[in-house]
Design an enzyme around this catalytic site. Structure first.
Site, PDB file in Angstrom:
ATOM      1  N   ASP A  22       0.049   6.953 -12.318  1.00 48.29           N
ATOM      2  CA  ASP A  22      -0.117   8.395 -12.306  1.00 48.29           C
ATOM      3  C   ASP A  22       1.273   9.006 -12.452  1.00 48.29           C
ATOM      4  OD1 ASP A  22      -1.106  10.890 -12.158  1.00 48.29           O
ATOM      5  OD2 ASP A  22      -1.790  10.766 -10.077  1.00 48.29           O
ATOM      6  N   ASP A  81     -10.164   6.098 -10.211  1.00 49.14           N
ATOM      7  CA  ASP A  81      -9.310   5.476  -9.208  1.00 49.14           C
ATOM      8  C   ASP A  81      -9.653   6.139  -7.897  1.00 49.14           C
ATOM      9  OD1 ASP A  81      -6.904   7.306  -8.024  1.00 49.14           O
ATOM     10  OD2 ASP A  81      -7.535   8.032  -9.993  1.00 49.14           O
ATOM     11  N   CYS A 113     -23.615 -10.004  -1.631  1.00 51.61           N
ATOM     12  CA  CYS A 113     -22.272  -9.749  -2.163  1.00 51.61           C
ATOM     13  C   CYS A 113     -21.536 -11.070  -2.390  1.00 51.61           C
ATOM     14  CB  CYS A 113     -21.503  -8.873  -1.186  1.00 51.61           C
ATOM     15  SG  CYS A 113     -19.796  -8.582  -1.687  1.00 51.61           S
ATOM     16  N   CYS A 127     -18.343 -11.587  -2.515  1.00 49.78           N
ATOM     17  CA  CYS A 127     -16.932 -11.591  -2.097  1.00 49.78           C
ATOM     18  C   CYS A 127     -16.658 -12.627  -1.018  1.00 49.78           C
ATOM     19  CB  CYS A 127     -16.486 -10.203  -1.639  1.00 49.78           C
ATOM     20  SG  CYS A 127     -16.854  -9.812   0.076  1.00 49.78           S
ATOM     21  N   CYS A 169     -17.955 -11.720   2.553  1.00 43.09           N
ATOM     22  CA  CYS A 169     -19.401 -11.883   2.771  1.00 43.09           C
ATOM     23  C   CYS A 169     -19.819 -13.345   2.690  1.00 43.09           C
ATOM     24  CB  CYS A 169     -20.180 -11.047   1.762  1.00 43.09           C
ATOM     25  SG  CYS A 169     -20.015  -9.281   2.086  1.00 43.09           S
ATOM     26  N   HIS A 196     -13.995  -6.809   0.637  1.00 40.82           N
ATOM     27  CA  HIS A 196     -15.410  -6.489   0.422  1.00 40.82           C
ATOM     28  C   HIS A 196     -15.587  -5.150  -0.282  1.00 40.82           C
ATOM     29  CE1 HIS A 196     -19.617  -5.821   0.763  1.00 40.82           C
ATOM     30  NE2 HIS A 196     -19.332  -4.635   1.276  1.00 40.82           N
TER      31      HIS A 196
END
Lengths: 337, 337
Positions: B60, B233, B276, B278, B281, B307
């Site tokens: 940015d 974002d 999930c 991830c 999880c 997560h």
């Protein structure tokens, strides 16, 4: 062993820990009893499953913590009674209870519940604590209910070498699967630790793991290994990380401690240790770590913990190799004198 | 895009971020200029190397931060002047300087330096800021010196839909590689964000990436995607994690936010979200996360960030798939109405 007191090695995932070459992790009975409680951990399938660590694991008995952290404690031959620092409730902890909790937690190695005298303490106090530790050990052995967990006794005896020797000899006769030296690194001068370890370790069975609790630094570990110690636990790698410090170069025989916050690292675009295989050293520069610390980014603690754990495990691995190749006392001479 | 303001996504290593399926990361020109400085990052070989992220990256411009974070700022057509919140030194930031810094940082996508009016702001203020943003854009384009970096302009116009439309149409004529909508999510009601996005997005070239800055929640993202937005974002996944909160179930069309500190999770031995993929999880239970939060263990933030990032990326991935299969408006109807 990296220390995972509360069922986690601070700021490091089990996955990352594996890649630090960590083999065994320590957790703490006292802390886990208070929070979240052994019942929950047993219901989760034991500590390995609860904290996601499938490697070997050891739980300390809580003896040291009862004596160092609890207020309002009373100790009788029956056991310790103390107030929970969390909610003030009165907790009774006879040796049998510590073992029962550790049976529920399910670590591979569990520790006898001991009385750890402070430093300094009178000879009379230490005699009483050491004798009580022995009586408690017998009760721990009787209470121990899981054949898949190895119970280690703990040698006490304060800074009195003859009391240490007597305790070690008594314990050695019991044919237990491993032996620990406790009650060191509680405030006594480093030279005294070395003397205690040198006097005590050879009296413990050389064919069993010999574990020096709460140690250590490069120097303490090298000296203890020279005396015959096989196993250590210490918060140093993760605690130093949270202070922005890195341990570097131990395997060369000349390790040092750096404060990464220091201005000299601000523009240093080299890796923390170019010889280190860890993720941090393979990916980032000293300047980056210095930046994260100055920016108060928690990721700095993770990256430094990864390095420091890898470094200390690499240090002991290098010593092991040097012993096998008969180079130890020469290569690590700086630490041994 | 997970947000890595200060050249790191808070509490998550680049390695972990990859395994969250993150593709692109955002960092911030304003913050990195103040600390550690673009010279150092350029000397390190650019931001990718400095922070260990080899995937796509966007910086940015700092326009938003100059207006939202700096005290003692003055803005003229020449540019912004403000005092560093770190050391009080006076910093001049004409649009050319922001681009020069971003050229040094070396992200794949860089943003034009814009004037972001606050909410609320009078029509006159917003007209002035929007026109200035356009004049500054021309200067940014002229200053931009690296063909390997894509420069995106930013549509301003506050909550005035006709000003937004005018700005979008003017920018669309410039044939730039992508387009952003800025100055939303600055305090205006969510319904207004939706109106702005719906009125503005279709006026931007549909064959170029269209990026909605600083958004967002499940609902905001679903609505924006319906309007044609491709890129977001937001700090939500990592910020929520540091508050002990998890986002769960977005891909089912009914996501929710849970406070893992809540007593109802204390003995809940199921994964956070069994669907999930991830690491968190797949490895840990809700009770474990609850325990870490209560024990104030920083690892909780890492595990929840892993997560939450995986969850929001999974959410947008599921939407993309549902669009390709023409199921989007039905499956995500809860968010779209």
């Amino acid at each position: 062993m990296p220390v995972g007191t509360l069922a986690n090695v601070k700021t490091v995932t089990p996955d990352q820990l594996k890649r630090c070459n960590a083999e065994m992790v320590l957790a703490n009975t006292y802390h886990l009893h208070l929070q979240p409680g052994e019942d929950l951990i047993a219901a989760a399938g034991g500590l390995h499953k609860f904290m996601g660590w499938d490697g070997p694991m050891l739980t300390d008995s809580g003896g040291f913590q009862v004596f160092s952290l609890s207020k309002m404690r009373t100790v009788t031959d029956q056991g310790a009674t103390f107030r929970s620092p969390r909610d003030g409730r009165l907790i009774e902890m006879p040796p049998e209870r510590s073992i029962e909790i550790q049976n529920q937690l399910g670590a591979d190695v569990i520790m006898a519940f001991d009385e750890c005298p402070p430093y300094p303490a009178s000879r009379e106090e230490v005699v009483a604590a050491t004798e009580r530790t022995y009586r408690w050990l017998k009760r721990c052995i009787n209470a121990h209910d899981r054949a898949d967990q190895a119970l280690f006794p703990i040698v006490q005896g304060g800074t009195y070498l003859d009391l240490r020797a007597k305790a070690a000899e008594e314990l050695a006769q019991l044919d237990l699967p491993g032996y620990a030296i406790g009650g060191v690194s509680v405030g006594e001068p480093p030279a005294l630790i070395e003397k205690i370890v040198q006097a005590t370790t050879p009296l413990l069975p050389p064919d069993k793991p010999r574990y020096l609790m709460g140690v250590g630094t490069y120097k303490e570990m090298a000296q203890a290994i020279a005396a015959g110690i096989d196993l250590f636990d210490c918060v140093i790698p993760t605690r130093l990380a949270r202070h922005g410090a890195a341990l570097v170069g131990g395997a060369t025989g000349k390790g040092s401690r750096w404060n990464l916050k220091n201005a000299r690292f601000r523009r240093d675009l080299t890796p923390l240790d170019e010889k280190c295989p860890c993720y941090t050293c393979q990916t980032f520069t000293r300047a980056y770590l210095c930046h994260l610390i100055h920016a108060k980014e928690l990721l700095a603690y993770t990256l430094l913990s990864i390095h420091n754990i890898t470094e200390l495990i690499g240090f002991t691995t290098a010593i092991r190799q040097s012993i096998l190749e008969d180079r130890f006392t020469v290569e690590f001479a700086d630490w041994l004198t």
